[in-house]
Design an enzyme around this catalytic site. Structure first.
Site, mmCIF file in Angstrom:
data_model
loop_
_atom_site.group_PDB
_atom_site.id
_atom_site.type_symbol
_atom_site.label_atom_id
_atom_site.label_comp_id
_atom_site.label_asym_id
_atom_site.label_seq_id
_atom_site.Cartn_x
_atom_site.Cartn_y
_atom_site.Cartn_z
ATOM 1 N N ALA A 120 10.760 26.308 18.644
ATOM 2 C CA ALA A 120 11.874 25.396 18.805
ATOM 3 C C ALA A 120 12.000 24.900 17.268
ATOM 4 O O ALA A 120 12.113 23.662 16.868
ATOM 5 C CB ALA A 120 11.652 24.128 19.636
ATOM 6 N N GLY A 121 12.207 25.782 16.290
ATOM 7 C CA GLY A 121 12.453 25.269 15.020
ATOM 8 C C GLY A 121 13.745 25.422 14.374
ATOM 9 O O GLY A 121 14.733 25.272 15.043
ATOM 10 N N CYS A 130 13.280 31.248 3.430
ATOM 11 C CA CYS A 130 13.337 32.750 3.790
ATOM 12 C C CYS A 130 13.410 33.757 2.383
ATOM 13 O O CYS A 130 13.070 34.802 2.541
ATOM 14 C CB CYS A 130 14.494 32.884 4.736
ATOM 15 S SG CYS A 130 13.882 32.129 6.122
HETATM 16 P P1 NAD Z 1 10.045 27.169 12.034
HETATM 17 O O1 NAD Z 1 8.727 26.892 11.730
HETATM 18 O O2 NAD Z 1 11.104 25.754 11.879
HETATM 19 O O3 NAD Z 1 9.984 27.158 13.607
HETATM 20 C C1 NAD Z 1 9.131 28.148 14.519
HETATM 21 C C2 NAD Z 1 8.204 27.371 15.425
HETATM 22 O O4 NAD Z 1 7.779 28.257 16.273
HETATM 23 C C3 NAD Z 1 7.332 26.212 15.175
HETATM 24 O O5 NAD Z 1 7.535 24.972 15.718
HETATM 25 C C4 NAD Z 1 5.867 26.564 15.946
HETATM 26 O O6 NAD Z 1 5.285 25.792 16.482
HETATM 27 C C5 NAD Z 1 6.728 27.404 16.819
HETATM 28 N N1 NAD Z 1 5.519 28.506 17.636
HETATM 29 C C6 NAD Z 1 4.914 29.548 16.792
HETATM 30 N N2 NAD Z 1 4.144 30.138 17.787
HETATM 31 C C7 NAD Z 1 4.618 29.806 19.101
HETATM 32 C C8 NAD Z 1 4.490 30.400 20.243
HETATM 33 N N3 NAD Z 1 3.600 31.394 20.393
HETATM 34 N N4 NAD Z 1 5.025 29.709 21.458
HETATM 35 C C9 NAD Z 1 5.818 28.822 21.038
HETATM 36 N N5 NAD Z 1 6.287 28.282 19.927
HETATM 37 C C10 NAD Z 1 5.465 28.734 18.964
HETATM 38 O O7 NAD Z 1 10.543 28.340 11.693
HETATM 39 P P2 NAD Z 1 12.185 28.785 11.540
HETATM 40 O O8 NAD Z 1 12.552 28.228 10.291
HETATM 41 O O9 NAD Z 1 13.056 28.321 12.902
HETATM 42 O O10 NAD Z 1 12.115 30.341 11.349
HETATM 43 C C11 NAD Z 1 11.876 31.169 12.482
HETATM 44 C C12 NAD Z 1 12.091 32.727 12.154
HETATM 45 O O11 NAD Z 1 13.364 32.910 11.863
HETATM 46 C C13 NAD Z 1 11.393 32.989 10.709
HETATM 47 O O12 NAD Z 1 10.996 34.578 10.907
HETATM 48 C C14 NAD Z 1 12.564 33.001 10.148
HETATM 49 O O13 NAD Z 1 12.152 33.766 8.920
HETATM 50 C C15 NAD Z 1 13.728 33.349 10.589
HETATM 51 N N6 NAD Z 1 14.971 32.613 9.931
HETATM 52 C C16 NAD Z 1 15.051 31.311 9.627
HETATM 53 C C17 NAD Z 1 16.315 30.921 9.356
HETATM 54 C C18 NAD Z 1 16.298 29.489 8.755
HETATM 55 O O14 NAD Z 1 17.422 29.022 8.186
HETATM 56 N N7 NAD Z 1 15.338 28.749 8.767
HETATM 57 C C19 NAD Z 1 17.315 31.671 9.283
HETATM 58 C C20 NAD Z 1 17.349 32.971 9.628
HETATM 59 C C21 NAD Z 1 16.092 33.430 10.199
HETATM 60 C C1 UGA Z 2 19.765 32.077 3.740
HETATM 61 C C2 UGA Z 2 21.057 32.929 4.161
HETATM 62 O O1 UGA Z 2 22.154 32.445 3.381
HETATM 63 C C3 UGA Z 2 21.158 33.152 5.576
HETATM 64 O O2 UGA Z 2 22.347 33.983 5.919
HETATM 65 C C4 UGA Z 2 19.984 33.147 6.057
HETATM 66 O O3 UGA Z 2 20.000 33.635 7.646
HETATM 67 C C5 UGA Z 2 18.639 32.516 5.972
HETATM 68 O O4 UGA Z 2 18.599 32.614 4.493
HETATM 69 C C6 UGA Z 2 17.310 32.996 6.426
HETATM 70 O O5 UGA Z 2 17.141 34.049 6.720
HETATM 71 O O6 UGA Z 2 16.505 31.932 6.529
HETATM 72 P P1 UGA Z 2 19.581 29.377 3.737
HETATM 73 O O7 UGA Z 2 18.208 29.761 3.026
HETATM 74 O O8 UGA Z 2 19.410 28.365 4.790
HETATM 75 O O9 UGA Z 2 20.210 30.876 4.372
HETATM 76 O O10 UGA Z 2 20.437 28.896 2.603
HETATM 77 P P2 UGA Z 2 21.326 29.489 1.400
HETATM 78 O O11 UGA Z 2 22.686 28.769 1.497
HETATM 79 O O12 UGA Z 2 21.464 30.941 1.444
HETATM 80 O O13 UGA Z 2 20.694 29.116 0.111
HETATM 81 C C7 UGA Z 2 19.415 29.588 -0.217
HETATM 82 C C8 UGA Z 2 19.233 29.025 -1.486
HETATM 83 O O14 UGA Z 2 20.053 29.774 -2.770
HETATM 84 C C9 UGA Z 2 19.337 27.588 -1.882
HETATM 85 O O15 UGA Z 2 18.238 26.932 -2.669
HETATM 86 C C10 UGA Z 2 20.737 27.390 -2.594
HETATM 87 O O16 UGA Z 2 20.998 26.242 -3.383
HETATM 88 C C11 UGA Z 2 20.451 28.748 -3.378
HETATM 89 N N1 UGA Z 2 21.992 29.057 -3.696
HETATM 90 C C12 UGA Z 2 22.687 29.593 -2.998
HETATM 91 C C13 UGA Z 2 22.228 29.049 -5.140
HETATM 92 O O17 UGA Z 2 21.421 28.746 -6.036
HETATM 93 N N2 UGA Z 2 23.644 29.714 -5.790
HETATM 94 C C14 UGA Z 2 24.342 29.933 -4.839
HETATM 95 O O18 UGA Z 2 25.367 30.603 -4.996
HETATM 96 C C15 UGA Z 2 24.198 30.101 -3.317
#
Ligand code: NAD
Ligand code: UGA
Length: 464
Positions: free
Chosen positions: A11-12, A275
């Site tokens: 639930a992240g 990420c």
């Molecule tokens: P997060 O750390 O916010 O959330 C992950 C959650 O999973 C935590 O709350 C943790 O307690 C829970 N967890 C771990 N093991 C578990 C289990 N077995 N059962 C139930 N819950 C469990 O992470 P996030 O930012 O949501 O990222 C999750 C994934 O999505 C990563 O692989 C990340 O690379 C990817 N991702 C993140 C973003 C972003 O913007 N944050 C965008 C695209 C993809």
């Molecule tokens: C990024 C990607 O944009 C998403 O498509 C992807 O799903 C996600 O990573 C992921 O896999 O976690 P996010 O990291 O949330 O999303 O935010 P961005 O808008 O991509 O910015 C990332 C970093 O780059 C920030 O620090 C931002 O300030 C910086 N940035 C972005 C720059 O310095 N210049 C730019 O032109 C754009």
């Protein structure tokens, strides 16, 4: 099978918003988001959600208790689900083989083992977390080695492309949804079932289907391309500062070529977030394991350039302040890794702040959305300092920009929050020590106006 119940493990930042939007758009589906963390689930069930994301509160309010549930009862939700999203964290390994580069898949493995232990009926298991190519094979091996009689699994890859700060818009108006699966009849059927969920609101032409490995690799590739654009423009920002060119003008001119495009060309103090760095390191490690050292070296440069940019900016602050910041009061405006989020993971502000603290500065920090404890957590983390008590003494957190800058020698802007553009800089100038310095790490301020007030101003990619 028509999907009636969805369970999401994790639930992240991804699991919460993604499943909230699925619940909003699919009132006929019951969606339960689970986490091992009781605290996190309690927050999802309270008025103050665990993450700040514009528009999220509204979506949760509309659906929670109707067809959206947040729960720690992982067992019941796995048992009743037709489809299970795995949205757990996949951080970089900190110990052992591949330390510092490889993705740590222990939470993915843990989730797969939970499903294998609990499930008593057929499930479609969907990898939503970002993983190395071939991770679905690990999930498959665990599930199929522990299958109960009569239970069948299909594993799909459905990476998430949302960006923090715009997650709800990104999810509601997705440019593309990517679904990868096995090229068998059952695999194709599972893909169609997940397509059906998204087709509640995403036009079919925006839903791409591929084989599992293409889908996994496309996610790493998309983040690597995005980060590479930022490192490319940041590399040119250094050239601009050395020559008198202006990086914003260069970005505008280059981006006008429709083959290049104007987005993601904002020079900055470096990219942050949980990420980009993690996923590129993951790609580098994968390339090395595949014996492709030239490919690994190519992507390594994107990360190295990002480190260079953060260092370059911080060095500029110190050198401008007569090469010493010891005992100087410095205001840090913005601590999150970008605007419109409270997330601080890998925020460039951490590097800037900790380097200034190492040099003896006293930091006064303000961010509109980052909680006090989170700033202390980041700056006292063992990977950041060996002297957490000393660090604590030298930081003060403020609840307004004006109180943070009062009596400061310098203002260092680390995050591009809109509110920083409209501050009263004359009032700020009057309240600061002289000479008063502003370091605009995001190029968002009106530099001419600041110079006219009397500030010494430095920014990225432009000589002032
Ligand atoms: P997060 O750390 O916010 O959330 C992950 C959650 O999973 C935590 O709350 C943790 O307690 C829970 N967890 C771990 N093991 C578990 C289990 N077995 N059962 C139930 N819950 C469990 O992470 P996030 O930012 O949501 O990222 C999750 C994934 O999505 C990563 O692989 C990340 O690379 C990817 N991702 C993140 C973003 C972003 O913007 N944050 C965008 C695209 C993809
Ligand atoms: C990024 C990607 O944009 C998403 O498509 C992807 O799903 C996600 O990573 C992921 O896999 O976690 P996010 O990291 O949330 O999303 O935010 P961005 O808008 O991509 O910015 C990332 C970093 O780059 C920030 O620090 C931002 O300030 C910086 N940035 C972005 C720059 O310095 N210049 C730019 O032109 C754009």
């Amino acid at each position: 099978m028509v999907i009636q119940k969805i369970c999401c493990l994790g639930a992240g930042y991804v699991g919460g918003p993604t499943c909230s939007v699925i619940a909003l758009k699919c009132p006929d589906i019951k969606v339960t988001v689970c986490d091992k963390s009781v605290d996190r689930i309690n927050q999802w069930n309270s008025d103050k959600l665990p993450i700040y994301e514009p528009g999220l509160d509204d979506v949760v309010k509309q659906c929670r208790g109707r067809n959206l549930f947040f729960s720690t009862d992982i067992e019941t939700s796995i048992l009743e689900a037709d489809l299970i999203f795995i949205s757990v964290n996949t951080p970089t390994k900190t110990i052992g083989n591949g330390k510092g580069r490889a993705a740590d898949l222990k939470y993915i493995e843990g989730a797969a083992r939970m499903i294998a232990d609990i499930a008593t009926s057929n499930k479609i298991v969907v990898e939503k977390s970002t993983v190395p190519v071939k991770a679905a094979e690990i999930i498959m091996k665990i599930l199929r080695a522990n299958t109960k009689p009569g239970v069948e699994y299909q594993i799909l890859s459905n990476p998430e492309f949302l960006a923090e700060g715009t997650a709800i818009v990104d999810l509601v108006e997705s440019e593309r949804v990517l679904i990868g699966g096995e090229e068998t009849t059952e695999g194709q059927k599972a893909i169609q079932e997940l397509c059906w969920v998204y087709e509640h609101w995403i036009p079919a032409k925006n839903i791409l289907t591929t084989n599992t490995w293409s889908s996994e690799l496309s996610k790493l590739a998309a983040n690597a391309f995005l980060a590479q654009r930022i490192s490319s423009i940041n590399s040119l920002s250094a050239v601009c500062e050395a020559t008198g060119a202006d990086v914003s003008e260069v970005a505008r001119a280059v981006g006008r070529d429709s083959r290049i495009g104007p987005k993601f060309l904002e020079a900055s103090i470096g990219f942050g977030g949980s990420c980009f760095q993690k996923d590129i390191l993951n790609l580098i490690y994968l390339s090395e394991c595949l014996n492709l050292p030239e490919v690994a070296a190519y992507w390594q440069q994107v990360v190295s350039l990002n480190d260079y940019q953060k260092t370059r900016f911080t060095r500029k602050v110190i050198e401008s302040l007569f090469n010493t910041v010891a005992d100087k009061k410095i205001a840090i405006l913005g601590f999150s890794f970008k605007k419109n989020t409270g997330d601080t993971r890998e925020s460039p502000a951490i590097y800037v702040s900790s380097t200034l603290l190492d040099e003896g500065a006293k930091l006064h920090i303000y961010d509109p959305k980052v909680e006090y404890d989170q700033i202390f957590y980041e700056l006292t983390h063992p990977l950041v300092t060996s002297e957490p008590e000393k660090v604590k003494k030298n930081i003060q957190i403020h609840n307004s920009a004006y109180s943070a800058v009062s009596g400061a020698h310098a203002l260092v802007l680390c995050t591009e929050w809109d509110e920083f553009k409209s501050l009263d800089y004359k009032k700020i100038y009057d309240a600061m020590m002289k000479p008063a310095y502003i370091f605009d790490g995001r190029k968002i301020l009106d530099h001419e106006a600041l110079l006219n007030i009397g500030f010494h101003v430095q920014t990225i990619g432009k000589r002032l």
